[in-house]
Design a protein around this motif. Structure first.
Motif, PDB file in Angstrom:
ATOM      1  N   PHE A 109      23.367 -25.274 -28.275  1.00 37.78           N
ATOM      2  CA  PHE A 109      22.529 -26.285 -28.937  1.00 37.78           C
ATOM      3  C   PHE A 109      23.025 -26.610 -30.332  1.00 37.78           C
ATOM      4  N   GLN A 110      23.444 -25.612 -31.074  1.00 38.45           N
ATOM      5  CA  GLN A 110      23.800 -25.824 -32.482  1.00 38.45           C
ATOM      6  C   GLN A 110      25.248 -26.257 -32.664  1.00 38.45           C
ATOM      7  N   THR A 111      25.871 -26.696 -31.558  1.00 35.57           N
ATOM      8  CA  THR A 111      27.214 -27.236 -31.625  1.00 35.57           C
ATOM      9  C   THR A 111      27.133 -28.720 -31.929  1.00 35.57           C
ATOM     10  N   ILE A 112      27.845 -29.163 -32.935  1.00 32.89           N
ATOM     11  CA  ILE A 112      27.873 -30.596 -33.245  1.00 32.89           C
ATOM     12  C   ILE A 112      29.166 -31.159 -32.685  1.00 32.89           C
ATOM     13  N   GLY A 113      29.061 -32.077 -31.724  1.00 32.71           N
ATOM     14  CA  GLY A 113      30.256 -32.562 -31.058  1.00 32.71           C
ATOM     15  C   GLY A 113      30.887 -31.407 -30.314  1.00 32.71           C
ATOM     16  N   THR A 114      32.066 -30.972 -30.733  1.00 38.74           N
ATOM     17  CA  THR A 114      32.667 -29.803 -30.097  1.00 38.74           C
ATOM     18  C   THR A 114      32.816 -28.661 -31.105  1.00 38.74           C
ATOM     19  N   ASP A 115      32.219 -28.843 -32.264  1.00 40.81           N
ATOM     20  CA  ASP A 115      32.420 -27.878 -33.338  1.00 40.81           C
ATOM     21  C   ASP A 115      31.283 -26.854 -33.403  1.00 40.81           C
ATOM     22  N   LYS A 116      31.619 -25.601 -33.101  1.00 42.15           N
ATOM     23  CA  LYS A 116      30.602 -24.544 -33.102  1.00 42.15           C
ATOM     24  C   LYS A 116      30.356 -24.000 -34.502  1.00 42.15           C
ATOM     25  N   GLN A 117      31.304 -24.255 -35.404  1.00 43.13           N
ATOM     26  CA  GLN A 117      31.231 -23.597 -36.709  1.00 43.13           C
ATOM     27  C   GLN A 117      30.342 -24.324 -37.708  1.00 43.13           C
ATOM     28  N   ILE A 118      30.305 -25.670 -37.605  1.00 39.13           N
ATOM     29  CA  ILE A 118      29.659 -26.441 -38.670  1.00 39.13           C
ATOM     30  C   ILE A 118      28.230 -25.982 -38.922  1.00 39.13           C
ATOM     31  N   ALA A 119      27.434 -25.961 -37.843  1.00 39.71           N
ATOM     32  CA  ALA A 119      26.023 -25.620 -38.038  1.00 39.71           C
ATOM     33  C   ALA A 119      25.763 -24.125 -37.875  1.00 39.71           C
ATOM     34  N   GLY A 120      26.637 -23.419 -37.181  1.00 34.22           N
ATOM     35  CA  GLY A 120      26.472 -21.974 -36.992  1.00 34.22           C
ATOM     36  C   GLY A 120      25.137 -21.641 -36.359  1.00 34.22           C
ATOM     37  N   SER A 121      24.385 -20.753 -36.996  1.00 31.65           N
ATOM     38  CA  SER A 121      23.041 -20.418 -36.512  1.00 31.65           C
ATOM     39  C   SER A 121      22.012 -20.922 -37.504  1.00 31.65           C
ATOM     40  N   LEU A 122      22.176 -22.175 -37.888  1.00 27.61           N
ATOM     41  CA  LEU A 122      21.342 -22.727 -38.955  1.00 27.61           C
ATOM     42  C   LEU A 122      19.867 -22.759 -38.588  1.00 27.61           C
ATOM     43  N   PHE A 123      19.552 -23.033 -37.313  1.00 32.02           N
ATOM     44  CA  PHE A 123      18.155 -23.256 -36.940  1.00 32.02           C
ATOM     45  C   PHE A 123      17.513 -22.104 -36.154  1.00 32.02           C
ATOM     46  N   TYR A 124      18.319 -21.355 -35.420  1.00 32.49           N
ATOM     47  CA  TYR A 124      17.753 -20.170 -34.766  1.00 32.49           C
ATOM     48  C   TYR A 124      18.842 -19.149 -34.480  1.00 32.49           C
ATOM     49  N   GLU A 125      18.370 -17.931 -34.294  1.00 34.38           N
ATOM     50  CA  GLU A 125      19.244 -16.876 -33.821  1.00 34.38           C
ATOM     51  C   GLU A 125      18.818 -16.588 -32.394  1.00 34.38           C
ATOM     52  N   ALA A 126      19.780 -16.577 -31.486  1.00 33.94           N
ATOM     53  CA  ALA A 126      19.421 -16.375 -30.082  1.00 33.94           C
ATOM     54  C   ALA A 126      19.612 -14.913 -29.695  1.00 33.94           C
ATOM     55  N   HIS A 127      18.547 -14.308 -29.172  1.00 36.76           N
ATOM     56  CA  HIS A 127      18.673 -13.003 -28.526  1.00 36.76           C
ATOM     57  C   HIS A 127      18.501 -13.303 -27.058  1.00 36.76           C
ATOM     58  N   PHE A 128      19.637 -13.567 -26.404  1.00 31.46           N
ATOM     59  CA  PHE A 128      19.603 -14.192 -25.082  1.00 31.46           C
ATOM     60  C   PHE A 128      18.795 -13.366 -24.086  1.00 31.46           C
ATOM     61  N   GLY A 129      17.879 -14.059 -23.396  1.00 30.52           N
ATOM     62  CA  GLY A 129      17.030 -13.394 -22.418  1.00 30.52           C
ATOM     63  C   GLY A 129      15.809 -12.730 -23.041  1.00 30.52           C
ATOM     64  N   LYS A 130      15.742 -12.715 -24.361  1.00 32.83           N
ATOM     65  CA  LYS A 130      14.607 -12.060 -25.039  1.00 32.83           C
ATOM     66  C   LYS A 130      13.808 -13.049 -25.882  1.00 32.83           C
ATOM     67  N   ARG A 131      14.414 -13.616 -26.892  1.00 36.53           N
ATOM     68  CA  ARG A 131      13.680 -14.519 -27.775  1.00 36.53           C
ATOM     69  C   ARG A 131      14.618 -15.329 -28.659  1.00 36.53           C
TER      70      ARG A 131
END
Ligand SMILES: [Zn+2]
Length: 335
Positions: A109-131
Protein backbone atom coordinates in the motif's frame (compact mmCIF):
# COMPACT_ATOMS: atom_id res chain seq x y z
CA UNK A 1 11.87 14.64 -0.59
CA UNK A 2 11.62 16.39 2.76
CA UNK A 3 9.56 19.24 1.32
CA UNK A 4 6.52 16.96 0.97
CA UNK A 5 3.87 16.79 3.66
CA UNK A 6 2.22 13.54 4.84
CA UNK A 7 -0.85 14.62 2.83
CA UNK A 8 1.32 14.77 -0.31
CA UNK A 9 2.53 11.25 0.36
CA UNK A 10 -0.99 10.03 0.93
CA UNK A 11 -2.09 11.53 -2.37
CA UNK A 12 0.91 9.98 -4.08
CA UNK A 13 -0.08 6.59 -2.76
CA UNK A 14 -3.67 7.02 -3.90
CA UNK A 15 -2.87 8.54 -7.26
CA UNK A 16 0.06 6.39 -8.28
CA UNK A 17 -1.42 3.00 -7.55
CA UNK A 18 -0.50 0.30 -10.01
CA UNK A 19 -1.54 -3.25 -9.21
CA UNK A 20 -4.57 -4.36 -7.26
CA UNK A 21 -5.65 -0.79 -7.45
CA UNK A 22 -9.16 -1.06 -6.02
CA UNK A 23 -7.68 -2.98 -3.07
CA UNK A 24 -5.62 0.08 -2.41
CA UNK A 25 -8.70 2.29 -2.38
CA UNK A 26 -10.54 -0.05 -0.01
CA UNK A 27 -7.61 -0.26 2.40
CA UNK A 28 -7.16 3.51 2.19
CA UNK A 29 -10.73 4.03 3.24
CA UNK A 30 -10.46 1.59 6.16
CA UNK A 31 -7.30 3.33 7.34
CA UNK A 32 -8.86 6.79 7.15
CA UNK A 33 -12.00 5.65 8.96
CA UNK A 34 -10.05 4.18 11.83
CA UNK A 35 -7.72 7.13 12.05
CA UNK A 36 -10.64 9.53 12.13
CA UNK A 37 -12.06 7.63 15.10
CA UNK A 38 -8.72 8.06 16.78
CA UNK A 39 -7.88 4.37 17.00
CA UNK A 40 -4.24 3.63 16.39
CA UNK A 41 -4.46 -0.15 16.02
CA UNK A 42 -6.54 -2.26 13.64
CA UNK A 43 -6.69 -5.92 14.62
CA UNK A 44 -6.54 -8.31 11.67
CA UNK A 45 -10.12 -9.64 11.95
CA UNK A 46 -11.44 -6.09 12.18
CA UNK A 47 -9.38 -5.13 9.16
CA UNK A 48 -10.84 -8.05 7.21
CA UNK A 49 -14.45 -7.26 8.08
CA UNK A 50 -14.06 -3.52 7.37
CA UNK A 51 -12.33 -4.27 4.09
CA UNK A 52 -15.11 -6.66 3.10
CA UNK A 53 -17.72 -4.06 4.03
CA UNK A 54 -16.07 -1.54 1.72
CA UNK A 55 -16.50 -3.93 -1.19
CA UNK A 56 -20.06 -4.78 -0.25
CA UNK A 57 -20.99 -1.09 -0.07
CA UNK A 58 -19.41 -0.66 -3.44
CA UNK A 59 -21.26 -3.60 -4.99
CA UNK A 60 -24.61 -2.29 -3.82
CA UNK A 61 -24.26 0.82 -5.90
CA UNK A 62 -21.92 -0.25 -8.64
CA UNK A 63 -21.20 -3.80 -9.81
CA UNK A 64 -17.54 -4.27 -10.57
CA UNK A 65 -16.83 -4.60 -14.26
CA UNK A 66 -14.33 -7.43 -13.82
CA UNK A 67 -17.22 -9.67 -12.87
CA UNK A 68 -18.30 -9.87 -16.50
CA UNK A 69 -15.49 -12.37 -17.01
CA UNK A 70 -15.71 -15.11 -14.37
CA UNK A 71 -12.27 -16.48 -15.08
CA UNK A 72 -10.69 -13.14 -14.28
CA UNK A 73 -12.44 -12.44 -11.01
CA UNK A 74 -10.32 -11.12 -8.22
CA UNK A 75 -10.21 -12.70 -4.76
CA UNK A 76 -12.53 -10.02 -3.41
CA UNK A 77 -15.00 -10.45 -6.25
CA UNK A 78 -15.19 -14.17 -5.64
CA UNK A 79 -15.69 -13.73 -1.90
CA UNK A 80 -18.37 -11.06 -2.40
CA UNK A 81 -20.08 -13.24 -5.01
CA UNK A 82 -20.11 -16.27 -2.72
CA UNK A 83 -21.45 -14.18 0.13
CA UNK A 84 -24.18 -12.59 -1.97
CA UNK A 85 -25.36 -15.96 -3.28
CA UNK A 86 -25.36 -17.55 0.20
CA UNK A 87 -22.59 -20.04 -0.52
CA UNK A 88 -20.70 -18.72 2.50
CA UNK A 89 -21.69 -16.86 5.67
CA UNK A 90 -20.50 -13.38 6.60
CA UNK A 91 -18.14 -14.86 9.19
CA UNK A 92 -16.85 -17.25 6.56
CA UNK A 93 -16.29 -14.37 4.16
CA UNK A 94 -14.36 -12.36 6.77
CA UNK A 95 -12.15 -15.37 7.42
CA UNK A 96 -11.41 -15.76 3.70
CA UNK A 97 -10.61 -12.07 3.38
CA UNK A 98 -8.25 -12.23 6.32
CA UNK A 99 -6.46 -15.22 4.79
CA UNK A 100 -6.43 -14.41 1.08
CA UNK A 101 -6.96 -10.74 0.34
CA UNK A 102 -4.08 -8.90 1.97
CA UNK A 103 -0.98 -10.58 0.56
CA UNK A 104 -0.38 -7.82 -1.95
CA UNK A 105 -2.10 -4.78 -0.63
CA UNK A 106 -0.86 -4.65 2.96
CA UNK A 107 2.85 -4.90 2.11
CA UNK A 108 2.49 -2.68 -0.96
CA UNK A 109 0.00 0.00 0.00
CA UNK A 110 2.71 2.49 0.93
CA UNK A 111 4.49 2.05 -2.39
CA UNK A 112 4.28 5.12 -4.60
CA UNK A 113 4.44 4.04 -8.22
CA UNK A 114 7.14 1.39 -7.98
CA UNK A 115 9.12 3.06 -5.23
CA UNK A 116 8.97 1.31 -1.85
CA UNK A 117 11.39 3.69 -0.17
CA UNK A 118 9.75 7.09 -0.59
CA UNK A 119 6.91 6.65 1.87
CA UNK A 120 8.38 3.74 3.86
CA UNK A 121 6.08 3.00 6.79
CA UNK A 122 4.76 6.52 7.02
CA UNK A 123 1.14 5.61 7.72
CA UNK A 124 1.20 2.19 9.38
CA UNK A 125 3.40 -0.60 10.55
CA UNK A 126 2.18 -3.99 9.41
CA UNK A 127 2.35 -7.00 11.70
CA UNK A 128 1.15 -9.33 9.01
CA UNK A 129 -1.70 -11.59 10.08
CA UNK A 130 -1.98 -9.80 13.43
CA UNK A 131 -2.61 -6.06 13.21
CA UNK A 132 -1.80 -2.72 11.65
CA UNK A 133 -0.41 -0.03 13.92
CA UNK A 134 -1.35 3.41 12.62
CA UNK A 135 1.12 6.28 12.86
CA UNK A 136 0.66 9.83 14.11
CA UNK A 137 0.99 11.04 10.52
CA UNK A 138 -2.10 9.07 9.54
CA UNK A 139 -4.04 10.28 12.56
CA UNK A 140 -3.07 13.86 11.74
CA UNK A 141 -3.96 13.87 8.04
CA UNK A 142 -7.22 12.11 8.75
CA UNK A 143 -8.00 14.74 11.34
CA UNK A 144 -7.22 17.72 9.12
CA UNK A 145 -8.11 16.60 5.57
CA UNK A 146 -10.59 13.76 5.92
CA UNK A 147 -13.36 15.03 3.59
CA UNK A 148 -10.91 15.88 0.83
CA UNK A 149 -8.97 12.62 1.04
CA UNK A 150 -12.13 10.59 1.36
CA UNK A 151 -13.78 12.07 -1.72
CA UNK A 152 -10.54 11.65 -3.64
CA UNK A 153 -10.57 7.94 -2.80
CA UNK A 154 -14.13 7.64 -4.08
CA UNK A 155 -13.35 9.48 -7.31
CA UNK A 156 -10.29 7.33 -7.79
CA UNK A 157 -12.15 4.10 -7.19
CA UNK A 158 -14.85 5.12 -9.69
CA UNK A 159 -12.21 5.92 -12.19
CA UNK A 160 -10.24 2.70 -11.73
CA UNK A 161 -13.30 0.54 -12.22
CA UNK A 162 -14.01 2.45 -15.38
CA UNK A 163 -10.43 2.01 -16.49
CA UNK A 164 -10.64 -1.75 -15.99
CA UNK A 165 -13.74 -1.84 -18.13
CA UNK A 166 -11.96 0.17 -20.77
CA UNK A 167 -8.85 -1.98 -20.82
CA UNK A 168 -11.03 -4.92 -21.86
CA UNK A 169 -12.34 -2.96 -24.80
CA UNK A 170 -10.58 -3.14 -28.13
CA UNK A 171 -12.10 -0.08 -29.67
CA UNK A 172 -10.52 3.27 -29.15
CA UNK A 173 -13.66 5.33 -29.57
CA UNK A 174 -15.15 3.33 -26.76
CA UNK A 175 -12.38 4.63 -24.53
CA UNK A 176 -13.30 8.25 -25.02
CA UNK A 177 -16.99 7.57 -24.60
CA UNK A 178 -16.60 5.49 -21.46
CA UNK A 179 -14.27 7.98 -19.87
CA UNK A 180 -16.63 10.79 -20.68
CA UNK A 181 -19.42 8.87 -18.99
CA UNK A 182 -17.36 8.25 -15.89
CA UNK A 183 -16.50 11.90 -15.87
CA UNK A 184 -20.16 12.89 -15.99
CA UNK A 185 -21.25 10.20 -13.56
CA UNK A 186 -18.69 11.07 -10.92
CA UNK A 187 -19.93 14.65 -11.01
CA UNK A 188 -16.77 16.70 -10.85
CA UNK A 189 -17.37 20.37 -10.40
CA UNK A 190 -16.47 21.98 -13.63
CA UNK A 191 -15.31 25.44 -12.71
CA UNK A 192 -15.27 28.15 -15.34
CA UNK A 193 -11.75 28.40 -16.68
CA UNK A 194 -12.11 31.33 -19.03
CA UNK A 195 -10.36 33.69 -16.62
CA UNK A 196 -7.14 31.86 -17.54
CA UNK A 197 -7.33 32.77 -21.23
CA UNK A 198 -5.64 36.13 -21.12
CA UNK A 199 -2.81 34.82 -18.99
CA UNK A 200 -2.20 31.72 -21.08
CA UNK A 201 -2.33 33.58 -24.38
CA UNK A 202 0.76 35.48 -23.38
CA UNK A 203 2.86 32.37 -22.99
CA UNK A 204 1.31 30.08 -25.56
CA UNK A 205 0.74 32.70 -28.24
CA UNK A 206 -2.53 33.33 -30.00
CA UNK A 207 -2.48 29.98 -31.75
CA UNK A 208 -4.21 26.71 -30.94
CA UNK A 209 -2.10 24.42 -28.74
CA UNK A 210 -3.12 21.34 -30.71
CA UNK A 211 -3.01 22.42 -34.36
CA UNK A 212 -0.78 25.49 -34.28
CA UNK A 213 -3.19 27.53 -36.39
CA UNK A 214 -4.28 31.04 -35.39
CA UNK A 215 -7.15 31.35 -32.96
CA UNK A 216 -10.46 32.47 -34.31
CA UNK A 217 -13.85 32.50 -32.66
CA UNK A 218 -14.34 31.14 -29.18
CA UNK A 219 -11.18 30.05 -27.38
CA UNK A 220 -11.41 26.86 -25.33
CA UNK A 221 -9.44 26.17 -22.19
CA UNK A 222 -8.51 22.48 -22.13
CA UNK A 223 -6.86 20.18 -19.58
CA UNK A 224 -3.91 18.69 -21.43
CA UNK A 225 -3.75 15.71 -19.09
CA UNK A 226 -7.38 14.65 -18.71
CA UNK A 227 -9.23 16.38 -15.92
CA UNK A 228 -10.95 13.26 -14.65
CA UNK A 229 -7.60 11.71 -13.80
CA UNK A 230 -5.59 14.70 -12.76
CA UNK A 231 -8.50 16.06 -10.71
CA UNK A 232 -7.51 19.70 -10.63
CA UNK A 233 -7.61 22.88 -12.68
CA UNK A 234 -4.01 23.97 -12.09
CA UNK A 235 -2.74 26.33 -14.71
CA UNK A 236 0.34 24.28 -15.64
CA UNK A 237 -1.97 21.69 -17.18
CA UNK A 238 -4.27 24.12 -19.01
CA UNK A 239 -3.90 24.99 -22.69
CA UNK A 240 -5.87 27.07 -25.18
CA UNK A 241 -7.36 25.49 -28.28
CA UNK A 242 -9.97 25.74 -30.98
CA UNK A 243 -13.32 24.25 -30.01
CA UNK A 244 -13.00 21.68 -32.81
CA UNK A 245 -9.54 20.59 -31.77
CA UNK A 246 -10.66 20.35 -28.16
CA UNK A 247 -13.56 18.15 -29.22
CA UNK A 248 -11.36 15.88 -31.32
CA UNK A 249 -8.95 15.40 -28.48
CA UNK A 250 -11.78 14.69 -26.04
CA UNK A 251 -10.54 12.76 -23.03
CA UNK A 252 -7.77 10.97 -24.87
CA UNK A 253 -4.26 10.98 -23.62
CA UNK A 254 -2.15 13.17 -25.89
CA UNK A 255 0.98 11.97 -27.64
CA UNK A 256 4.37 12.72 -26.03
CA UNK A 257 5.12 15.66 -28.34
CA UNK A 258 2.28 17.60 -26.72
CA UNK A 259 3.69 16.92 -23.26
CA UNK A 260 7.01 18.23 -24.53
CA UNK A 261 5.25 21.34 -25.76
CA UNK A 262 3.49 21.77 -22.42
CA UNK A 263 6.83 21.60 -20.60
CA UNK A 264 8.19 24.35 -22.84
CA UNK A 265 5.06 26.45 -22.50
CA UNK A 266 5.39 26.22 -18.73
CA UNK A 267 9.03 27.27 -18.92
CA UNK A 268 7.79 30.37 -20.76
CA UNK A 269 5.68 31.15 -17.73
CA UNK A 270 8.58 30.47 -15.37
CA UNK A 271 10.77 32.88 -17.30
CA UNK A 272 8.28 35.66 -16.63
CA UNK A 273 7.64 37.73 -13.55
CA UNK A 274 3.99 36.90 -13.45
CA UNK A 275 2.96 36.07 -9.84
CA UNK A 276 1.29 32.83 -10.99
CA UNK A 277 4.68 31.35 -11.74
CA UNK A 278 4.93 30.75 -8.01
CA UNK A 279 2.02 28.33 -8.23
CA UNK A 280 3.82 26.31 -10.88
CA UNK A 281 7.03 26.30 -8.87
CA UNK A 282 5.11 24.95 -5.89
CA UNK A 283 3.40 22.25 -7.89
CA UNK A 284 6.08 21.15 -10.30
CA UNK A 285 9.34 22.24 -8.72
CA UNK A 286 11.78 25.11 -8.55
CA UNK A 287 14.16 24.06 -11.34
CA UNK A 288 13.49 23.21 -15.01
CA UNK A 289 14.73 19.68 -14.40
CA UNK A 290 12.37 19.06 -11.50
CA UNK A 291 9.45 20.54 -13.40
CA UNK A 292 10.17 18.34 -16.39
CA UNK A 293 10.47 15.21 -14.31
CA UNK A 294 7.29 15.96 -12.33
CA UNK A 295 5.33 16.64 -15.53
CA UNK A 296 6.64 13.45 -17.11
CA UNK A 297 5.71 11.51 -14.00
CA UNK A 298 2.15 12.78 -14.20
CA UNK A 299 2.09 11.68 -17.82
CA UNK A 300 3.35 8.19 -16.94
CA UNK A 301 0.63 8.01 -14.33
CA UNK A 302 -1.98 8.89 -16.91
CA UNK A 303 -0.72 6.03 -19.06
CA UNK A 304 -1.11 3.58 -16.24
CA UNK A 305 -4.73 4.59 -15.76
CA UNK A 306 -5.85 5.33 -19.29
CA UNK A 307 -3.73 2.85 -21.18
CA UNK A 308 -1.58 3.84 -24.09
CA UNK A 309 -4.13 5.14 -26.51
CA UNK A 310 -2.79 8.40 -27.84
CA UNK A 311 -4.39 11.19 -29.66
CA UNK A 312 -1.61 12.39 -31.92
CA UNK A 313 -3.20 15.66 -32.95
CA UNK A 314 -5.34 16.98 -35.75
CA UNK A 315 -4.53 15.78 -39.23
CA UNK A 316 -1.70 17.73 -40.74
CA UNK A 317 -0.28 18.98 -37.44
CA UNK A 318 3.47 18.98 -37.50
CA UNK A 319 5.41 20.15 -34.42
CA UNK A 320 8.27 21.17 -36.71
CA UNK A 321 6.19 23.91 -38.32
CA UNK A 322 4.28 24.96 -35.19
CA UNK A 323 4.94 28.71 -34.77
CA UNK A 324 5.05 28.22 -31.00
CA UNK A 325 8.56 26.84 -31.20
CA UNK A 326 9.93 29.77 -33.13
CA UNK A 327 8.55 32.40 -30.75
CA UNK A 328 11.20 34.45 -29.02
CA UNK A 329 10.04 33.63 -25.51
CA UNK A 330 10.00 29.91 -26.29
CA UNK A 331 13.52 30.05 -27.61
CA UNK A 332 14.77 32.24 -24.76
CA UNK A 333 13.15 30.22 -21.99
CA UNK A 334 14.06 26.81 -23.33
CA UNK A 335 17.71 27.24 -24.24
ZN1 LIG B 1 -6.73 23.97 -33.40
Amino acid sequence: MSDFSPTDYWKGIVLYGLNAATYKMALGRVLLDHARQGSNTIEWAQLASDFLDQYRLRLDSNPMPQQANRARRTVMERICGDLASGRITYAGAVKKVSEDAFNDVVPRFQTIGTDKQIAGSLFYEAHFGKRLVLTDELLTISDTSFPELDSELTARWNLLEGAFAISQSQQEYQLANDIREIYLASGYDRKPLTHNIQFLQGYQGNTCFYCGQPMDGKIHVDHLLPRQVISHDEVWNLVLSHGDCNLQKGDYLVGPHFVEKLIKRNENIMGSNHPWKQKIATQLGTTPRRRRSKTERHYENMKSVLGRYYWGGTEGYNPATDPFYTRLITVLNNR
